[in-house]
Write an enzyme that holds these catalytic residues in place. Sequence first.
Site, mmCIF file in Angstrom:
data_model
loop_
_atom_site.group_PDB
_atom_site.id
_atom_site.type_symbol
_atom_site.label_atom_id
_atom_site.label_comp_id
_atom_site.label_asym_id
_atom_site.label_seq_id
_atom_site.Cartn_x
_atom_site.Cartn_y
_atom_site.Cartn_z
ATOM 1 N N GLY A 81 0.785 -1.217 0.000
ATOM 2 C CA GLY A 81 0.000 0.000 0.000
ATOM 3 C C GLY A 81 0.822 1.274 0.000
ATOM 4 O O GLY A 81 0.912 1.959 1.014
ATOM 5 N N GLY A 117 12.449 -0.758 6.683
ATOM 6 C CA GLY A 117 13.552 -1.129 5.809
ATOM 7 C C GLY A 117 13.787 -0.089 4.732
ATOM 8 O O GLY A 117 13.242 1.023 4.778
ATOM 9 N N ASP A 143 16.713 -9.093 6.513
ATOM 10 C CA ASP A 143 17.614 -9.255 5.370
ATOM 11 C C ASP A 143 18.917 -8.473 5.533
ATOM 12 O O ASP A 143 19.885 -8.732 4.818
ATOM 13 C CB ASP A 143 16.933 -8.806 4.079
ATOM 14 C CG ASP A 143 15.823 -9.749 3.656
ATOM 15 O OD1 ASP A 143 15.828 -10.906 4.119
ATOM 16 O OD2 ASP A 143 14.953 -9.334 2.870
#
Length: 354
Positions: A81, A117, A143
């Site tokens: 979104g 992130g 990550d």
Amino acid sequence: MSGIRTLGVLTSGGDCAGLNAVIRAVTHAAVLEQNWRVLGILDGSLGLIERPLRYRELHADAGDPLLLRGGGTFLGTVSHGDPFHFQMPDGSFRDRSQEFAAGARELGLDALVVIGGDGSMRIMTPLCQRAGLAMVGIPKTIDNDVTGTESAVGFATAVQLVADSLDRLQPTAASQHRVMVVEVMGRSAGHIALHGGIAGGADVIVLPELELSIEAMLEHIENQLQARRYGALVVIAEGARFPDAPDQPGAVGPWLAQTLQARGVESRCTVLGHLQRGGAPVAQDRLLASAFGVHAVKLLAEGRSGHMVSWQRSAVTEVAIGRIASSGPRLVCADDPLVQVARQLGIAIGRGRG
């Protein structure tokens, strides 16, 4: 100095361990040290876009030590979104950035701490600029691919899960003289696979950034099996690429195990998936979350918005958020020191791509 009276804090993007610890630190520093009002925005930017507005006031008891230990985020988060290009229920797209700005004004927000992130930094930076909000970012991602920081909240816990899983899988690999393939997260960056594979004693590590052929992998595994006779461990990032492999999370690990099986090497696969996001944060993530949260409030108190808190050379610092917003993910380089460590430990890991 800053003129801030009301501070918002939200979590954006995928969840991970340590988010509640960040919120705890931000609230503690803002309420007790700066005497600011703190509002936790629910479900990322949606809390300011949707009506009625969704938020909760955070008080000094948000410093509850239980938050230091809890996984996930009690504020909720979303990983979809884009407010500038928001998909509506009828399938159309609409720019809802003005609704975000109006929501911020309605709550009287002067500044916003965004825990997210690299994708969140890219989206939230212009969104806060349009809303006239001072912003400081705090990097979080399992990550560990955010540019400008050596470590992000959530990464250490994910790596620990991978190492623990390899500890559990090694005995069954040895008992049945088979190869255990473990697929970990890492769509474009292989930091989890690299760190977790070394820590867990993997024999092969397959990264999106480095090329390792099936033939080279087979030769290495067969040599290991002949020399030791107690199985082998392969760690593969979900974004690793092979010409015939499916390009989707949760598929490349099973494909590799089936490929090895078809080539005469008994193999099984375990996909760790969202297990890497959950659970209580390990000590390193608690420390990082606490230091990041306190430093974010310090930057805002000094009138230094437009930065992302960063961990570099074992110290908390900051980098210009524009650098993050304009950069791609931080990838594993072929000359990364840990890649060299893996090679010196006899781990097959591949070479840089073309």
